[in-house]
Design a protein around this motif. Structure first.
Motif, PDB file in Angstrom:
ATOM      1  N   VAL A   5       0.861  -1.180   0.000  1.00  0.00           N
ATOM      2  CA  VAL A   5       0.000   0.000   0.000  1.00  0.00           C
ATOM      3  C   VAL A   5       0.898   1.230   0.000  1.00  0.00           C
ATOM      4  N   PRO A   6       0.668   2.201  -0.904  1.00  0.00           N
ATOM      5  CA  PRO A   6       1.508   3.400  -0.939  1.00  0.00           C
ATOM      6  C   PRO A   6       1.474   4.175   0.376  1.00  0.00           C
ATOM      7  N   VAL A   7       2.618   4.702   0.774  1.00  0.00           N
ATOM      8  CA  VAL A   7       2.742   5.524   1.969  1.00  0.00           C
ATOM      9  C   VAL A   7       2.922   6.959   1.509  1.00  0.00           C
ATOM     10  N   ALA A   8       2.069   7.832   1.999  1.00  0.00           N
ATOM     11  CA  ALA A   8       2.094   9.234   1.573  1.00  0.00           C
ATOM     12  C   ALA A   8       3.374   9.919   2.022  1.00  0.00           C
ATOM     13  N   GLN A   9       3.806  10.887   1.230  1.00  0.00           N
ATOM     14  CA  GLN A   9       4.966  11.698   1.570  1.00  0.00           C
ATOM     15  C   GLN A   9       4.532  13.140   1.705  1.00  0.00           C
ATOM     16  N   SER A  10       5.296  13.881   2.469  1.00  0.00           N
ATOM     17  CA  SER A  10       5.030  15.303   2.650  1.00  0.00           C
ATOM     18  C   SER A  10       6.188  16.084   2.049  1.00  0.00           C
ATOM     19  N   LEU A  11       5.926  16.835   1.000  1.00  0.00           N
ATOM     20  CA  LEU A  11       6.961  17.555   0.269  1.00  0.00           C
ATOM     21  C   LEU A  11       8.072  16.601  -0.109  1.00  0.00           C
ATOM     22  N   PHE A  12       9.298  16.852   0.365  1.00  0.00           N
ATOM     23  CA  PHE A  12      10.418  15.982   0.021  1.00  0.00           C
ATOM     24  C   PHE A  12      10.804  15.091   1.189  1.00  0.00           C
ATOM     25  N   VAL A  13       9.950  14.977   2.208  1.00  0.00           N
ATOM     26  CA  VAL A  13      10.254  14.184   3.396  1.00  0.00           C
ATOM     27  C   VAL A  13       9.499  12.878   3.318  1.00  0.00           C
ATOM     28  N   ASN A  14      10.220  11.781   3.225  1.00  0.00           N
ATOM     29  CA  ASN A  14       9.618  10.468   3.227  1.00  0.00           C
ATOM     30  C   ASN A  14       8.913  10.253   4.559  1.00  0.00           C
ATOM     31  N   ALA A  15       7.816   9.534   4.554  1.00  0.00           N
ATOM     32  CA  ALA A  15       7.063   9.307   5.783  1.00  0.00           C
ATOM     33  C   ALA A  15       7.900   8.598   6.836  1.00  0.00           C
ATOM     34  N   PHE A  16       8.884   7.811   6.431  1.00  0.00           N
ATOM     35  CA  PHE A  16       9.742   7.136   7.383  1.00  0.00           C
ATOM     36  C   PHE A  16      10.982   7.959   7.708  1.00  0.00           C
ATOM     37  N   GLY A  17      11.126   9.141   7.099  1.00  0.00           N
ATOM     38  CA  GLY A  17      12.299   9.964   7.365  1.00  0.00           C
ATOM     39  C   GLY A  17      13.551   9.247   6.914  1.00  0.00           C
ATOM     40  N   GLN A  18      14.573   9.308   7.697  1.00  0.00           N
ATOM     41  CA  GLN A  18      15.815   8.643   7.351  1.00  0.00           C
ATOM     42  C   GLN A  18      15.642   7.137   7.501  1.00  0.00           C
ATOM     43  N   VAL A  19      16.321   6.390   6.649  1.00  0.00           N
ATOM     44  CA  VAL A  19      16.200   4.936   6.669  1.00  0.00           C
ATOM     45  C   VAL A  19      16.637   4.366   8.013  1.00  0.00           C
ATOM     46  N   ASN A  20      17.580   5.004   8.699  1.00  0.00           N
ATOM     47  CA  ASN A  20      18.030   4.464   9.978  1.00  0.00           C
ATOM     48  C   ASN A  20      16.999   4.672  11.088  1.00  0.00           C
ATOM     49  N   ASN A  21      15.864   5.276  10.791  1.00  0.00           N
ATOM     50  CA  ASN A  21      14.805   5.433  11.790  1.00  0.00           C
ATOM     51  C   ASN A  21      13.808   4.285  11.778  1.00  0.00           C
ATOM     52  N   ILE A  22      13.862   3.407  10.805  1.00  0.00           N
ATOM     53  CA  ILE A  22      12.914   2.302  10.713  1.00  0.00           C
ATOM     54  C   ILE A  22      13.281   1.234  11.746  1.00  0.00           C
ATOM     55  N   LEU A  23      12.301   0.845  12.563  1.00  0.00           N
ATOM     56  CA  LEU A  23      12.505  -0.228  13.535  1.00  0.00           C
ATOM     57  C   LEU A  23      12.217  -1.553  12.838  1.00  0.00           C
ATOM     58  N   VAL A  24      13.126  -2.505  12.949  1.00  0.00           N
ATOM     59  CA  VAL A  24      13.088  -3.682  12.078  1.00  0.00           C
ATOM     60  C   VAL A  24      12.510  -4.940  12.707  1.00  0.00           C
ATOM     61  N   ASN A  25      12.119  -4.929  13.957  1.00  0.00           N
ATOM     62  CA  ASN A  25      11.671  -6.160  14.608  1.00  0.00           C
ATOM     63  C   ASN A  25      10.399  -6.731  14.012  1.00  0.00           C
ATOM     64  N   ASP A  26       9.551  -5.895  13.424  1.00  0.00           N
ATOM     65  CA  ASP A  26       8.290  -6.344  12.842  1.00  0.00           C
ATOM     66  C   ASP A  26       8.368  -6.519  11.324  1.00  0.00           C
ATOM     67  N   ILE A  27       9.551  -6.370  10.737  1.00  0.00           N
ATOM     68  CA  ILE A  27       9.685  -6.489   9.289  1.00  0.00           C
ATOM     69  C   ILE A  27       9.978  -7.940   8.910  1.00  0.00           C
ATOM     70  N   GLU A  28       9.157  -8.476   8.005  1.00  0.00           N
ATOM     71  CA  GLU A  28       9.371  -9.837   7.500  1.00  0.00           C
ATOM     72  C   GLU A  28      10.360  -9.818   6.350  1.00  0.00           C
ATOM     73  N   ARG A  29      10.212  -8.828   5.454  1.00  0.00           N
ATOM     74  CA  ARG A  29      11.152  -8.682   4.337  1.00  0.00           C
ATOM     75  C   ARG A  29      10.987  -7.294   3.720  1.00  0.00           C
ATOM     76  N   ILE A  30      11.997  -6.893   2.950  1.00  0.00           N
ATOM     77  CA  ILE A  30      11.952  -5.638   2.202  1.00  0.00           C
ATOM     78  C   ILE A  30      12.196  -5.963   0.741  1.00  0.00           C
ATOM     79  N   GLU A  31      11.257  -5.568  -0.103  1.00  0.00           N
ATOM     80  CA  GLU A  31      11.370  -5.790  -1.535  1.00  0.00           C
ATOM     81  C   GLU A  31      11.794  -4.478  -2.191  1.00  0.00           C
ATOM     82  N   VAL A  32      12.744  -4.542  -3.113  1.00  0.00           N
ATOM     83  CA  VAL A  32      13.255  -3.348  -3.771  1.00  0.00           C
ATOM     84  C   VAL A  32      13.055  -3.481  -5.279  1.00  0.00           C
TER      85      VAL A  32
END
Length: 189
Positions: A5-32
């Motif tokens: 599901v698309p995650v909205a962005q505000s101007l040039f700021v990603n909704a998750f901010g910097q990639v190092n801010n993502i908490l990974v304990n609930d992530i099953e996988r990341i597809e690129v």
């Protein structure tokens, strides 16, 4: 994308901010998906797409709880729970992090040369960098048959300004970013 599901962005700021801010304990996988994907995913996908897929009840067996500590007064904690209740597969997760950020003293900032030129004292340098932050990530995933309902909250609180947008020290400035999302999907298997 978050669970396709698309995650909205505000101007040039990603909704998750910097990639190092993502908490990974609930992530099953990341597809690129590399390369421009604007035709399929919209204008924000000009360089590629990341799909963060979170864990479902089948990925979490029972209850998992954990904590860790690191340098710069960094502390993480998380709770994951998955099970079957009344014919519904239910996954719950809650994660949090607090950190003072990296410990660096800035000797001179963008204001320092102007202070030297005009004889002013507006610069706060030398001073420590304001790099602290608090992160919260909470999710619920309920599914039955082809239906899945998800709800989540991701908050970046007391996010230090670092050197700030003007490259001048700001020891007190902070920002807060909050993302609340929910979706109900039907997947014909």
């Amino acid at each position: 994308l978050l669970n396709n599901v698309p995650v909205a962005q505000s101007l040039f700021v990603n909704a998750f901010g910097q990639v190092n801010n993502i908490l990974v304990n609930d992530i099953e996988r990341i597809e690129v998906i590399r390369g421009p994907e604007s035709a399929v995913y919209g204008a924000d996908a000009f360089a590629g797409v990341m799909n963060i897929v979170t864990k479902t009840a089948s990925d979490i067996h029972g209850t998992e709880i954990g904590a860790r500590a690191g340098s710069f007064d960094t502390y993480d904690g998380w709770l994951l729970h998955g099970g079957r209740y009344g014919g519904f597969d239910v996954a719950l997760s809650a994660s949090g992090r607090t950190t003072a950020g990296f410990d660096e003293t800035i000797g001179a900032d963008a204001q320092t040369p102007f202070d030297a030129l005009f004889g002013t004292t507006a610069s706060l340098a030398p001073a420590p960098l304001n790099a602290g932050k608090d992160l919260i990530d909470a999710r619920v995933d309920v599914s039955r048959g082809p239906w899945t309902w998800r709800m989540g909250y991701f908050g970046q609180l007391n996010l230090g300004t670092g050197v700030g947008i003007s490259k001048s020290l700001d020891p007190e400035g902070e920002a807060n970013y909050n993302l609340v999302n929910t979706d109900l999907t039907y997947h014909d298997r």
